[in-house]
Design a protein around this motif. Structure first.
Motif, PDB file in Angstrom:
ATOM      1  N   HIS A 119       0.789  -1.220   0.000  1.00 49.12           N
ATOM      2  CA  HIS A 119       0.000   0.000   0.000  1.00 49.12           C
ATOM      3  C   HIS A 119       0.831   1.284   0.000  1.00 49.12           C
ATOM      4  CE1 HIS A 119      -3.358  -2.598   0.361  1.00 49.12           C
ATOM      5  NE2 HIS A 119      -3.051  -3.017   1.564  1.00 49.12           N
ATOM      6  N   LEU A 120       2.049   1.232   0.487  1.00 50.23           N
ATOM      7  CA  LEU A 120       2.967   2.359   0.351  1.00 50.23           C
ATOM      8  C   LEU A 120       4.058   2.064  -0.678  1.00 50.23           C
ATOM      9  CD1 LEU A 120       3.454   3.480   4.075  1.00 50.23           C
ATOM     10  CD2 LEU A 120       1.996   4.516   2.341  1.00 50.23           C
ATOM     11  N   ALA A 121       4.405   0.789  -0.833  1.00 54.60           N
ATOM     12  CA  ALA A 121       5.484   0.426  -1.756  1.00 54.60           C
ATOM     13  C   ALA A 121       5.128   0.744  -3.199  1.00 54.60           C
ATOM     14  CB  ALA A 121       5.814  -1.058  -1.598  1.00 54.60           C
ATOM     15  N   VAL A 122       3.894   0.408  -3.600  1.00 55.22           N
ATOM     16  CA  VAL A 122       3.493   0.660  -4.987  1.00 55.22           C
ATOM     17  C   VAL A 122       3.399   2.159  -5.284  1.00 55.22           C
ATOM     18  CG1 VAL A 122       1.674   0.318  -6.704  1.00 55.22           C
ATOM     19  CG2 VAL A 122       2.379  -1.585  -5.243  1.00 55.22           C
ATOM     20  N   PRO A 123       2.713   2.971  -4.444  1.00 58.08           N
ATOM     21  CA  PRO A 123       2.729   4.421  -4.690  1.00 58.08           C
ATOM     22  C   PRO A 123       4.139   5.018  -4.741  1.00 58.08           C
ATOM     23  CG  PRO A 123       0.990   3.882  -3.134  1.00 58.08           C
ATOM     24  CD  PRO A 123       1.782   2.620  -3.334  1.00 58.08           C
ATOM     25  N   LYS A 124       5.055   4.497  -3.918  1.00 59.57           N
ATOM     26  CA  LYS A 124       6.436   5.002  -3.945  1.00 59.57           C
ATOM     27  C   LYS A 124       7.097   4.714  -5.291  1.00 59.57           C
ATOM     28  CE  LYS A 124      10.901   4.609  -1.602  1.00 59.57           C
ATOM     29  NZ  LYS A 124      11.685   3.885  -0.565  1.00 59.57           N
ATOM     30  N   LEU A 125       6.853   3.531  -5.857  1.00 57.83           N
ATOM     31  CA  LEU A 125       7.404   3.214  -7.167  1.00 57.83           C
ATOM     32  C   LEU A 125       6.802   4.111  -8.243  1.00 57.83           C
ATOM     33  CD1 LEU A 125       7.429  -0.702  -7.026  1.00 57.83           C
ATOM     34  CD2 LEU A 125       9.391   0.833  -6.842  1.00 57.83           C
ATOM     35  N   TYR A 126       5.505   4.386  -8.141  1.00 53.80           N
ATOM     36  CA  TYR A 126       4.881   5.301  -9.097  1.00 53.80           C
ATOM     37  C   TYR A 126       5.516   6.691  -9.029  1.00 53.80           C
ATOM     38  CZ  TYR A 126       0.988   1.927  -9.605  1.00 53.80           C
ATOM     39  OH  TYR A 126       0.219   0.820  -9.866  1.00 53.80           O
ATOM     40  N   LEU A 127       5.715   7.173  -7.813  1.00 48.34           N
ATOM     41  CA  LEU A 127       6.312   8.503  -7.662  1.00 48.34           C
ATOM     42  C   LEU A 127       7.740   8.546  -8.206  1.00 48.34           C
ATOM     43  CD1 LEU A 127       5.048   9.579  -4.121  1.00 48.34           C
ATOM     44  CD2 LEU A 127       4.669  10.819  -6.266  1.00 48.34           C
ATOM     45  N   ALA A 128       8.493   7.480  -7.988  1.00 45.86           N
ATOM     46  CA  ALA A 128       9.870   7.443  -8.482  1.00 45.86           C
ATOM     47  C   ALA A 128       9.906   7.522 -10.002  1.00 45.86           C
ATOM     48  CB  ALA A 128      10.558   6.174  -7.997  1.00 45.86           C
ATOM     49  N   ARG A 129       8.920   6.922 -10.659  1.00 46.39           N
ATOM     50  CA  ARG A 129       8.841   6.961 -12.122  1.00 46.39           C
ATOM     51  C   ARG A 129       8.116   8.220 -12.600  1.00 46.39           C
ATOM     52  NH1 ARG A 129       8.358   2.805 -16.161  1.00 46.39           N
ATOM     53  NH2 ARG A 129       9.648   1.519 -14.774  1.00 46.39           N
ATOM     54  N   GLY A 130       7.347   8.857 -11.726  1.00 43.86           N
ATOM     55  CA  GLY A 130       6.543  10.002 -12.129  1.00 43.86           C
ATOM     56  C   GLY A 130       5.321   9.610 -12.918  1.00 43.86           C
ATOM     57  N   ALA A 131       4.947   8.342 -12.832  1.00 45.90           N
ATOM     58  CA  ALA A 131       3.821   7.838 -13.618  1.00 45.90           C
ATOM     59  C   ALA A 131       3.353   6.515 -13.031  1.00 45.90           C
ATOM     60  CB  ALA A 131       4.224   7.646 -15.081  1.00 45.90           C
ATOM     61  N   ILE A 132       2.116   6.174 -13.343  1.00 44.22           N
ATOM     62  CA  ILE A 132       1.607   4.837 -13.031  1.00 44.22           C
ATOM     63  C   ILE A 132       1.986   3.924 -14.183  1.00 44.22           C
ATOM     64  CG2 ILE A 132      -0.491   3.463 -12.736  1.00 44.22           C
ATOM     65  CD1 ILE A 132      -1.766   5.874 -11.356  1.00 44.22           C
ATOM     66  N   PHE A 133       2.620   2.811 -13.871  1.00 42.19           N
ATOM     67  CA  PHE A 133       3.116   1.911 -14.900  1.00 42.19           C
ATOM     68  C   PHE A 133       2.890   0.462 -14.477  1.00 42.19           C
ATOM     69  CE2 PHE A 133       6.421   2.609 -11.844  1.00 42.19           C
ATOM     70  CZ  PHE A 133       7.127   1.416 -11.745  1.00 42.19           C
ATOM     71  N   GLN A 134       3.028  -0.447 -15.420  1.00 42.33           N
ATOM     72  CA  GLN A 134       2.844  -1.855 -15.105  1.00 42.33           C
ATOM     73  C   GLN A 134       4.024  -2.379 -14.290  1.00 42.33           C
ATOM     74  OE1 GLN A 134       0.956  -4.720 -17.684  1.00 42.33           O
ATOM     75  NE2 GLN A 134       1.107  -3.285 -19.412  1.00 42.33           N
ATOM     76  N   ILE A 135       3.706  -3.184 -13.266  1.00 41.44           N
ATOM     77  CA  ILE A 135       4.738  -3.842 -12.460  1.00 41.44           C
ATOM     78  C   ILE A 135       4.401  -5.330 -12.487  1.00 41.44           C
ATOM     79  CG2 ILE A 135       5.974  -3.830 -10.262  1.00 41.44           C
ATOM     80  CD1 ILE A 135       4.657  -1.150  -9.620  1.00 41.44           C
ATOM     81  N   PRO A 136       4.825  -6.039 -13.521  1.00 41.56           N
ATOM     82  CA  PRO A 136       4.363  -7.423 -13.725  1.00 41.56           C
ATOM     83  C   PRO A 136       4.659  -8.362 -12.563  1.00 41.56           C
ATOM     84  CG  PRO A 136       5.405  -6.568 -15.714  1.00 41.56           C
ATOM     85  CD  PRO A 136       5.665  -5.566 -14.629  1.00 41.56           C
ATOM     86  N   PHE A 137       5.771  -8.155 -11.865  1.00 45.00           N
ATOM     87  CA  PHE A 137       6.095  -9.088 -10.783  1.00 45.00           C
ATOM     88  C   PHE A 137       5.256  -8.837  -9.529  1.00 45.00           C
ATOM     89  CE2 PHE A 137       9.082  -5.582 -10.069  1.00 45.00           C
ATOM     90  CZ  PHE A 137       9.003  -5.372  -8.703  1.00 45.00           C
ATOM     91  N   MET A 138       4.507  -7.740  -9.503  1.00 45.22           N
ATOM     92  CA  MET A 138       3.584  -7.454  -8.401  1.00 45.22           C
ATOM     93  C   MET A 138       2.153  -7.654  -8.896  1.00 45.22           C
ATOM     94  SD  MET A 138       4.960  -3.981  -6.544  1.00 45.22           S
ATOM     95  CE  MET A 138       6.380  -3.974  -5.458  1.00 45.22           C
ATOM     96  N   GLY A 139       1.627  -8.841  -8.733  1.00 50.25           N
ATOM     97  CA  GLY A 139       0.272  -9.094  -9.200  1.00 50.25           C
ATOM     98  C   GLY A 139      -0.745  -8.170  -8.566  1.00 50.25           C
ATOM     99  N   PHE A 140      -0.514  -7.802  -7.291  1.00 52.57           N
ATOM    100  CA  PHE A 140      -1.479  -6.939  -6.599  1.00 52.57           C
ATOM    101  C   PHE A 140      -1.477  -5.512  -7.125  1.00 52.57           C
ATOM    102  CE2 PHE A 140       2.273  -7.546  -3.776  1.00 52.57           C
ATOM    103  CZ  PHE A 140       2.848  -6.276  -3.897  1.00 52.57           C
TER     104      PHE A 140
END
Length: 593
Positions: free
Chosen positions: A105-126
């Motif tokens: 719940h915080l890890a995924v938003p942090k990855l989005y912020l690092a990229r500056g976009a919402i993107f596919q993260i295939p290894f994270m099914g959730f």
């Protein structure tokens, strides 16, 4: 109704904010400036939606409703609610350290912020699940505060308590409305979740908005409440998939009421269709996104359910074994114990144990529920009981039976408990005495739980500045010291595969990749390699430069899944191509040479 309007429109404004973040993310505009603009638009929309209700909301608050002076009991209950809410704040202000908040719940938003976009993260099914609540956490994270996300989750619990208040107040009076709100927030499950950056409080808030609006529609016949229910349901579906159960139950309720009211089947179908279309319109951005990305609007839930159905196990989303089969085969439960699950979940709940429902309710609730039906008949009580029971039944066969997955149904339960308390207090003197004893036991149980939670977390050293953030995280997250080492000493371009390490990605500052908890990647790599050189190439093909492993689990997995030849191959790989850089608490950082 004015307080109710404020709460509904606050919920809609928060839902709008989430959809704005969704849009910004998919356009590649996730930055503090754009997020601040989205927040401003949401606030302006809230004010515009309220119009005259915004100006009059203060007069209609629990302290001023009906222009009646507060009674002593009302003052005491308001003070108790305020004190209880404030007592949750120190726990919420601790650095995030709990399982799903630092995995998802915080890890995924942090990855989005690092990229500056919402993107596919295939290894994270959730990461393909609906994220209305998660996306709200993007905003505080963008401004450097993860504890603010935890406080937001606490506020969702308070908002849900206010929905309960608004339902009960015009029907049962302010005292019992305030009591219902206090009962909800003090319930151990709710109080515990309120210190975490999870999504369950937000999910329950929107589901409860939908349920109460549907009950208001039944009572008033106003189309406004049907629309409010449907919009709320759309935001609920966008918060968590388990609200599909709420959607089915409330949708069936809408159909039944419209058909019974008009005496015409077509009217029931029409009302049900309006409810479903509005709800899915609000939910649709997530469906469209997943269809574009994966070719399946309900990915990955539909795929999991379809696999289970093809195996003849019914419709469930818990992997290779149905929830009931797991009770039989993994936990060794008898048929009689499984039949007693509706009672055991109140009596035997325990935090951090899936077998024991991973959460605590209150056993005294069981005594008050049937008492809600004493005296004259109230149709809503039957509907509320049906909603809770059917939600429980459907959840028990589709997901692991943990209490937080039932949270959308708990407000209905709390309303029934409150009505049961009221019925006893309105009885004879000896019943009032029994009621006082039971109510004392109920709140004593909750107070003991809260005190034990403070003992487990021990927040004062950190909040008083006697313990650093790193020191607190080191004592609460077993792999934190190893992650700190990796963040400090691995090269910026490193890519780390997490192997049986719990997938706690939030504190990583290097690119990471799940080796999956079931060991499928590792098993496939080892079994598909003829020698250690080929095994190294398989890791390199993913760009993996380092491994982060729970050594005990890695060794156990190897012994349980590989024959002597493959164990020798894996040993040769670690001897010839891997070097340990750091180890702490059973977790090691390795470099692939």
């Amino acid at each position: 109704m004015r307080t109710e309007e404020v709460i509904y429109k606050a919920g809609f404004a928060l839902g709008l904010l989430s959809l704005l973040v969704f849009s910004l993310g998919h356009l590649g505009f996730l930055s503090p400036g754009y997020l601040a603009l989205a927040l401003l638009i949401s606030i302006i929309s809230f004010v515009v939606l309220l119009k005259k209700d915004f100006a009059s909301a203060k007069e209609d608050s629990p302290a001023h409703e009906g222009h009646k002076p507060l009674l002593l009991w009302e003052k005491l209950l308001i003070l108790s609610i305020a004190a209880l809410t404030l007592s949750a704040v120190p726990l919420a202000l601790m650095p995030p350290s709990i399982r799903d908040e630092i995995i998802q719940h915080l890890a995924v938003p942090k990855l989005y912020l690092a990229r500056g976009a919402i993107f596919q993260i295939p290894f994270m099914g959730f990461s393909y699940l609906p994220q209305n609540i998660d996306l709200l956490y993007v905003i505080p994270l963008a401004f450097g505060s993860d504890v603010a996300a935890r406080v937001m989750h606490l506020l969702f619990a308070v908002l849900t308590g206010l929905v309960i208040y608004c339902y009960l107040s015009p029907r049962e009076g302010r005292v019992y409305a305030l009591l219902g709100m206090l009962l909800y927030i003090s319930t151990p499950l709710v109080f515990n979740l309120s210190r975490m950056a999870y999504i369950d409080n937000g999910s329950a808030f929107y589901s409860t908005l939908a349920l109460v609006a549907a009950l208001n529609w039944k009572e008033s016949g106003s189309t406004k409440w049907l629309v409010y229910s449907a919009v709320s349901m759309g935001f609920a579906l966008g918060s968590k998939y388990n609200n599909a159960i709420s959607f089915v139950l409330i949708g069936a309720f809408v159909f039944y009421i419209a058909e019974r009211r008009s005496g015409r089947l077509v009217e029931g179908l029409k009302a049900g269709l309006v409810f479903a279309l509005i709800a899915f319109a609000v939910f649709s951005p997530w469906l469209v996104r997943n269809y574009v990305w994966k070719g399946s609007p309900f990915y990955p839930i539909y795929e999991s359910a379809a696999k289970a159905s093809s195996r003849g196990e019914g419709v469930h989303v818990t992997g290779d074994m149905s929830p009931v089969a797991k009770r039989y085969m993994v936990y060794g439960e008898s048929t009689s114990r499984i039949l007693l699950l509706p009672f055991r979940i109140f009596l035997a709940g325990k935090d951090n144990s899936i077998e024991k429902f991973d959460g605590v309710l209150n056993p005294v609730f069981l005594l008050f529920i049937p008492l809600a039906f004493i005296g004259r008949r109230h149709d809503d009580r039957s509907y509320l009981l049906a909603f809770f029971c059917l939600f429980f039944l459907m959840a028990a066969f589709t997901v692991d039976l943990v209490t937080r997955y039932l949270l959308p149904s708990i407000p209905a339960l709390i309303i029934l408990v409150t009505l049961g308390i009221k019925n006893l207090f309105e009885g004879k003197n000896y019943l009032r005495l029994i009621n006082t004893v039971l109510l004392t036991l109920l709140f004593f149980f909750n107070a003991v739980y809260i005190a034990s939670l403070y003992g487990q977390v021990s927040p004062l050293p950190y909040l008083e500045g006697r313990e650093s953030r790193d020191a607190y995280l080191s004592r609460t997250i077993p792999d934190y010291d190893s992650i700190r080492f990796a963040n400090s000493y691995l090269p910026a371009g490193a890519k780390v595969m997490l192997v049986f390490a719990g997938d706690r990605g939030y504190y990583w500052k290097r690119e990471y990749y799940y080796g999956d908890r079931a060991g499928i990647y590792l098993k496939g790599f080892v079994n598909g390699s003829r020698d250690d050189e080929e095994l190294k190439k398989k890791f390199s093909s993913l760009g993996v430069t380092h491994l982060f492993a729970n050594d005990r689990l890695l060794e156990k997995f190897a012994n349980d899944n590989f024959d002597a030849e493959k164990i020798a191959l894996l040993a040769a790989f670690f001897k010839n191509h891997v070097a340990r850089l750091y180890a702490s608490n059973g977790f090691s950082v390795y470099v692939i040479k």
